[in-house]
Motif scaffolding. Structure first.
Motif, PDB file in Angstrom:
ATOM      1  N   ALA A 123       0.826  -1.210   0.000  1.00  0.00           N
ATOM      2  CA  ALA A 123       0.000   0.000   0.000  1.00  0.00           C
ATOM      3  C   ALA A 123       0.859   1.258   0.000  1.00  0.00           C
ATOM      4  N   ALA A 124       1.919   1.259   0.795  1.00  0.00           N
ATOM      5  CA  ALA A 124       2.795   2.426   0.870  1.00  0.00           C
ATOM      6  C   ALA A 124       3.490   2.684  -0.462  1.00  0.00           C
ATOM      7  N   ARG A 125       3.758   1.610  -1.197  1.00  0.00           N
ATOM      8  CA  ARG A 125       4.437   1.722  -2.488  1.00  0.00           C
ATOM      9  C   ARG A 125       3.448   1.751  -3.651  1.00  0.00           C
ATOM     10  N   GLU A 126       2.193   2.090  -3.369  1.00  0.00           N
ATOM     11  CA  GLU A 126       1.189   2.270  -4.428  1.00  0.00           C
ATOM     12  C   GLU A 126       1.086   1.042  -5.326  1.00  0.00           C
ATOM     13  N   ARG A 127       0.687  -0.061  -4.696  1.00  0.00           N
ATOM     14  CA  ARG A 127       0.565  -1.352  -5.359  1.00  0.00           C
ATOM     15  C   ARG A 127       1.930  -1.910  -5.771  1.00  0.00           C
ATOM     16  N   GLY A 128       2.931  -1.657  -4.943  1.00  0.00           N
ATOM     17  CA  GLY A 128       4.237  -2.266  -5.141  1.00  0.00           C
ATOM     18  C   GLY A 128       5.181  -1.530  -6.067  1.00  0.00           C
ATOM     19  N   ARG A 129       4.863  -0.285  -6.436  1.00  0.00           N
ATOM     20  CA  ARG A 129       5.778   0.491  -7.277  1.00  0.00           C
ATOM     21  C   ARG A 129       7.109   0.713  -6.567  1.00  0.00           C
ATOM     22  N   LYS A 130       8.150   0.915  -7.347  1.00  0.00           N
ATOM     23  CA  LYS A 130       9.472   1.159  -6.769  1.00  0.00           C
ATOM     24  C   LYS A 130       9.621   2.632  -6.433  1.00  0.00           C
ATOM     25  N   VAL A 131       8.970   3.040  -5.344  1.00  0.00           N
ATOM     26  CA  VAL A 131       9.082   4.418  -4.861  1.00  0.00           C
ATOM     27  C   VAL A 131       9.580   4.382  -3.419  1.00  0.00           C
ATOM     28  N   ARG A 132      10.403   5.345  -3.067  1.00  0.00           N
ATOM     29  CA  ARG A 132      11.056   5.326  -1.760  1.00  0.00           C
ATOM     30  C   ARG A 132      10.128   5.694  -0.607  1.00  0.00           C
ATOM     31  N   PHE A 133       9.221   6.644  -0.849  1.00  0.00           N
ATOM     32  CA  PHE A 133       8.468   7.220   0.260  1.00  0.00           C
ATOM     33  C   PHE A 133       6.957   7.126   0.044  1.00  0.00           C
ATOM     34  N   GLY A 134       6.226   7.305   1.130  1.00  0.00           N
ATOM     35  CA  GLY A 134       4.776   7.159   1.098  1.00  0.00           C
ATOM     36  C   GLY A 134       4.048   8.251   0.346  1.00  0.00           C
ATOM     37  N   THR A 226      15.983   8.584   6.582  1.00  0.00           N
ATOM     38  CA  THR A 226      16.373   7.176   6.426  1.00  0.00           C
ATOM     39  C   THR A 226      15.313   6.235   6.974  1.00  0.00           C
ATOM     40  N   ILE A 227      14.588   6.673   7.987  1.00  0.00           N
ATOM     41  CA  ILE A 227      13.629   5.801   8.685  1.00  0.00           C
ATOM     42  C   ILE A 227      12.254   5.802   8.026  1.00  0.00           C
ATOM     43  N   ILE A 228      11.897   6.868   7.330  1.00  0.00           N
ATOM     44  CA  ILE A 228      10.544   6.958   6.751  1.00  0.00           C
ATOM     45  C   ILE A 228      10.439   6.335   5.367  1.00  0.00           C
ATOM     46  N   ARG A 229      11.496   5.680   4.907  1.00  0.00           N
ATOM     47  CA  ARG A 229      11.430   4.993   3.613  1.00  0.00           C
ATOM     48  C   ARG A 229      10.412   3.843   3.673  1.00  0.00           C
ATOM     49  N   ASN A 230       9.807   3.538   2.537  1.00  0.00           N
ATOM     50  CA  ASN A 230       8.791   2.484   2.478  1.00  0.00           C
ATOM     51  C   ASN A 230       9.332   1.102   2.831  1.00  0.00           C
ATOM     52  N   THR A 231      10.612   0.874   2.638  1.00  0.00           N
ATOM     53  CA  THR A 231      11.188  -0.442   2.895  1.00  0.00           C
ATOM     54  C   THR A 231      11.825  -0.551   4.278  1.00  0.00           C
ATOM     55  N   SER A 232      11.892   0.563   5.007  1.00  0.00           N
ATOM     56  CA  SER A 232      12.515   0.553   6.327  1.00  0.00           C
ATOM     57  C   SER A 232      11.676  -0.263   7.306  1.00  0.00           C
ATOM     58  N   ARG A 233      12.347  -1.071   8.141  1.00  0.00           N
ATOM     59  CA  ARG A 233      11.647  -1.946   9.081  1.00  0.00           C
ATOM     60  C   ARG A 233      12.157  -1.710  10.497  1.00  0.00           C
ATOM     61  N   SER A 234      11.263  -1.838  11.459  1.00  0.00           N
ATOM     62  CA  SER A 234      11.670  -1.788  12.855  1.00  0.00           C
ATOM     63  C   SER A 234      10.774  -2.722  13.646  1.00  0.00           C
ATOM     64  N   CYS A 235      11.203  -3.090  14.850  1.00  0.00           N
ATOM     65  CA  CYS A 235      10.449  -4.025  15.683  1.00  0.00           C
ATOM     66  C   CYS A 235      10.482  -3.577  17.141  1.00  0.00           C
ATOM     67  N   PHE A 236       9.381  -3.818  17.836  1.00  0.00           N
ATOM     68  CA  PHE A 236       9.288  -3.556  19.272  1.00  0.00           C
ATOM     69  C   PHE A 236       8.492  -4.676  19.922  1.00  0.00           C
ATOM     70  N   GLY A 237       8.592  -4.779  21.219  1.00  0.00           N
ATOM     71  CA  GLY A 237       7.760  -5.724  21.955  1.00  0.00           C
ATOM     72  C   GLY A 237       6.296  -5.351  21.866  1.00  0.00           C
ATOM     73  N   SER A 238       5.426  -6.324  21.995  1.00  0.00           N
ATOM     74  CA  SER A 238       3.989  -6.070  21.803  1.00  0.00           C
ATOM     75  C   SER A 238       3.409  -5.123  22.852  1.00  0.00           C
ATOM     76  N   GLY A 239       4.054  -5.020  23.995  1.00  0.00           N
ATOM     77  CA  GLY A 239       3.573  -4.124  25.037  1.00  0.00           C
ATOM     78  C   GLY A 239       4.287  -2.792  25.068  1.00  0.00           C
ATOM     79  N   GLN A 240       5.198  -2.585  24.127  1.00  0.00           N
ATOM     80  CA  GLN A 240       5.956  -1.342  24.082  1.00  0.00           C
ATOM     81  C   GLN A 240       5.259  -0.308  23.201  1.00  0.00           C
ATOM     82  N   SER A 241       5.518   0.933  23.516  1.00  0.00           N
ATOM     83  CA  SER A 241       5.023   2.030  22.689  1.00  0.00           C
ATOM     84  C   SER A 241       6.007   3.184  22.796  1.00  0.00           C
ATOM     85  N   CYS A 242       5.827   4.154  21.918  1.00  0.00           N
ATOM     86  CA  CYS A 242       6.665   5.348  21.965  1.00  0.00           C
ATOM     87  C   CYS A 242       5.795   6.540  21.600  1.00  0.00           C
TER      88      CYS A 242
END
Length: 254
Positions: A123-134, A226-242
């Motif tokens: 969805a962020a890549r508009e049906r999988g297009r090769k675009v960096r950002f949302g 660097t973090i807002i790119r469509n392919t950037s990934r991050s992980c947190f615990g299920s009870g964590q928030s920021c």
């Protein structure tokens, strides 16, 4: 890691046009009396919670500082409001089918849920297009994305140096080609999957079940280019928030 690059096929799904708002989340809290992860004594590193942000939020801004555990309870509440079976076991976090049986197949889920990581990126890549950002572009523009543009990166084109340091309404800026707003920046958005490395294998409707950690995508209002790119990934615990973690709903289309 964002690699290896691999091929993914997805069946039809719906995803929220907007991030879940403060007003929508408040209605859930008022109806259920639920206490979010951040409101419980836990020695968390961030002060405050969704009701006590460093700045005043309007009802049409994204609810923030919510955990994955909070998000699935909100999903279930929305499902019940629409007469649909809940998509989650709230005690274990397991995904449930329309018969309330545990499943790893998102096609069998009838209720509102979080998007899988693959659905989110599609969805962020508009049906999988090769675009960096949302914003559907390879350039991150501060007038189109709510992020910390004051931090520049020579390898990633950026226009503007705005750092708003606060959330903006969920309908801010132009939507992408699919009509989705703020797929990059503003709020991090929880995904369904447990975080793990990609494989090279071709996959159809991929979903990784399991407890910890949970994938979160999109970057938030305090993130740099660097973090807002469509392919950037991050992980947190299920009870964590920021102070920038939020929600976008999804649903299987059969």
């Amino acid at each position: 890691a964002e690699v290896p690059v691999h091929e993914v096929e997805l069946d039809s799904f719906e995803i929220g046009k907007y991030e879940v708002t403060v007003g929508e989340f408040r209605a859930f809290i008022k109806d259920t009396g639920y206490l979010t992860s951040a409101e419980r004594p836990s020695g968390r590193p961030f002060p405050g919670n969704w009701q006590h942000m460093p700045y005043a939020q309007a009802d049409n801004e994204p609810v923030l500082d919510v955990s994955w555990d909070d998000a699935i309870r909100y999903c279930n509440w929305v499902s019940r409001k629409h007469g649909l079976p809940p998509a989650f076991d709230e005690k274990t976090g397991a995904l449930l089918d329309e018969k309330a049986e545990v499943t790893a197949d998102v096609r069998k889920v009838a209720g509102y849920r979080l998007p899988t990581e693959a659905e989110w990126e599609f969805a962020a890549r508009e049906r999988g297009r090769k675009v960096r950002f949302g914003n559907g572009q390879d350039i991150a523009r501060s007038e189109e994305i709510n992020f910390d543009a004051s931090v520049q990166n020579a390898a990633l084109p950026t226009e503007g140096r705005t750092n708003r340091a606060r959330s903006t309404p969920v309908d801010s800026f132009k939507p992408n080609a699919l009509g989705l707003y703020n797929m990059s920046g503003n709020a991090w958005e929880w995904c369904l999957d447990r975080g793990q490395d990609y494989t090279t294998a071709r996959q159809k409707n991929p979903f990784t079940p399991g407890a910890q950690p949970k994938v979160i995508r999109g970057g938030g209002l305090t993130c740099d280019v660097t973090i807002i790119r469509n392919t950037s990934r991050s992980c947190f615990g299920s009870g964590q928030s920021c102070p920038a973690s939020g929600i976008r709903l999804a649903r299987t289309v059969k």
